[in-house]
Design a protein around this motif. Structure first.
Motif, mmCIF file in Angstrom:
data_model
loop_
_atom_site.group_PDB
_atom_site.id
_atom_site.type_symbol
_atom_site.label_atom_id
_atom_site.label_comp_id
_atom_site.label_asym_id
_atom_site.label_seq_id
_atom_site.Cartn_x
_atom_site.Cartn_y
_atom_site.Cartn_z
ATOM 1 N N SER A 1 0.853 -1.188 0.000
ATOM 2 C CA SER A 1 0.000 0.000 0.000
ATOM 3 C C SER A 1 0.887 1.236 0.000
ATOM 4 N N LYS A 2 0.393 2.323 -0.613
ATOM 5 C CA LYS A 2 1.181 3.558 -0.599
ATOM 6 C C LYS A 2 0.320 4.759 -0.924
ATOM 7 N N ILE A 3 0.888 5.898 -0.669
ATOM 8 C CA ILE A 3 0.270 7.175 -1.004
ATOM 9 C C ILE A 3 1.214 7.884 -1.967
ATOM 10 N N GLU A 4 0.682 8.337 -3.087
ATOM 11 C CA GLU A 4 1.447 9.182 -3.998
ATOM 12 C C GLU A 4 0.938 10.597 -3.801
ATOM 13 N N TRP A 5 1.857 11.554 -3.618
ATOM 14 C CA TRP A 5 1.474 12.938 -3.376
ATOM 15 C C TRP A 5 1.939 13.831 -4.525
ATOM 16 N N GLU A 6 1.242 14.956 -4.659
ATOM 17 C CA GLU A 6 1.658 15.993 -5.600
ATOM 18 C C GLU A 6 1.391 17.346 -4.967
ATOM 19 N N GLY A 7 2.428 18.173 -4.940
ATOM 20 C CA GLY A 7 2.310 19.538 -4.451
ATOM 21 C C GLY A 7 2.686 20.486 -5.564
ATOM 22 N N GLU A 8 1.913 21.560 -5.701
ATOM 23 C CA GLU A 8 2.164 22.505 -6.788
ATOM 24 C C GLU A 8 2.587 23.854 -6.243
ATOM 25 N N LYS A 9 3.411 24.507 -7.042
ATOM 26 C CA LYS A 9 3.807 25.881 -6.766
ATOM 27 C C LYS A 9 3.579 26.676 -8.036
ATOM 28 N N LEU A 10 3.732 27.975 -7.951
ATOM 29 C CA LEU A 10 3.466 28.837 -9.088
ATOM 30 C C LEU A 10 4.315 28.458 -10.297
ATOM 31 N N THR A 11 5.528 27.993 -10.062
ATOM 32 C CA THR A 11 6.460 27.705 -11.159
ATOM 33 C C THR A 11 6.584 26.225 -11.500
ATOM 34 N N GLY A 12 5.711 25.367 -10.968
ATOM 35 C CA GLY A 12 5.804 23.938 -11.283
ATOM 36 C C GLY A 12 5.215 23.081 -10.187
ATOM 37 N N ASP B 1 -1.760 26.058 -1.481
ATOM 38 C CA ASP B 1 -2.171 25.501 -0.191
ATOM 39 C C ASP B 1 -2.604 24.047 -0.286
ATOM 40 N N GLU B 2 -3.222 23.672 -1.385
ATOM 41 C CA GLU B 2 -3.738 22.314 -1.500
ATOM 42 C C GLU B 2 -2.713 21.377 -2.121
ATOM 43 N N PHE B 3 -2.641 20.163 -1.559
ATOM 44 C CA PHE B 3 -1.843 19.115 -2.191
ATOM 45 C C PHE B 3 -2.743 17.909 -2.403
ATOM 46 N N LYS B 4 -2.374 17.081 -3.380
ATOM 47 C CA LYS B 4 -3.204 15.947 -3.769
ATOM 48 C C LYS B 4 -2.579 14.641 -3.307
ATOM 49 N N LEU B 5 -3.443 13.728 -2.900
ATOM 50 C CA LEU B 5 -3.019 12.398 -2.476
ATOM 51 C C LEU B 5 -3.762 11.350 -3.304
ATOM 52 N N ASP B 6 -3.012 10.438 -3.899
ATOM 53 C CA ASP B 6 -3.575 9.298 -4.614
ATOM 54 C C ASP B 6 -3.240 8.070 -3.766
ATOM 55 N N VAL B 7 -4.249 7.498 -3.115
ATOM 56 C CA VAL B 7 -4.052 6.450 -2.120
ATOM 57 C C VAL B 7 -4.391 5.085 -2.717
ATOM 58 N N LYS B 8 -3.468 4.146 -2.544
ATOM 59 C CA LYS B 8 -3.689 2.772 -2.984
ATOM 60 C C LYS B 8 -3.518 1.848 -1.776
#
Length: 191
Positions: A36-47, A181-188
């Protein structure tokens, strides 16, 4: 005296019979933390940046094939960046583990506790409490369950958990150094 003993024995026999036919259908489905794992993604203005976080432990409580609750502990010390290598990777991971972000020295785990699970077609609408850095807030998301696997996508507002570094909603004048402020989590999940 004999009638009292006989009545007591009869009462005990009835109680034991009732207990033997009463079963608790609630079962725990224990999380396979290695699969099992969590994949995260955080965004900033430049990427953006992405990576993984691993589970320490977890379970779902089930009534037959219906989710009734659960609890998951995330190992925050396992935060890894998967979009970088070498010094850049080490620098980002160190910063994410620092007090600017998740403060893993003082908060090595995060926790999600399922409070309510409502069947919605092939999925469940989940209401849970999420604790990060000692701050607990309610979250809602859909959980797709398929046998011994489950998946969910969550969007988390980090500022609700005292993760404020680079937040344009808190600090003025950050220019192109703003981190959303928001980050995304893809949970498996695998059980």
């Amino acid at each position: 005296m004999n009638t009292k003993i006989l009545k007591s024995a009869g009462l005990l026999a009835m109680v034991f019979t009732m207990i033997s036919f009463t079963t608790n259908p609630i079962k725990k489905k224990t999380l396979n933390t290695k699969e099992s794992k969590i994949e995260w993604e955080g965004e900033k203005l430049t990427g953006s940046h992405e990576g993984t976080i691993m589970f320490k432990e977890g379970y779902l409580t089930m009534d037959g094939d219906k989710i009734t609750g659960g609890e998951f502990i995330v190992d925050m010390t396992s935060i890894a960046a998967t979009d970088l290598e070498g010094e850049g990777k080490q620098k980002l991971e160190g910063h994410l583990k620092s007090d600017d972000f998740f403060g893993v020295a003082n908060h090595p785990t995060a926790k999600l506790v399922i409070k309510n699970a409502t069947k919605k077609g092939d999925a469940y609408g989940i209401i849970a409490d999420l604790t990060i850095k000692g701050k607990t807030n309610p979250v809602t998301f859909d959980l797709e369950m398929n046998g011994d696997t489950a998946t969910a996508d969550l969007t988390i507002d980090r500022t609700k958990y005292d993760v404020k570094y680079g937040s344009g909603s808190i600090f003025d004048g950050l220019g192109d150094k703003v981190i959303y402020d928001e980050f995304k989590l893809d949970v498996k999940l695998k059980f």
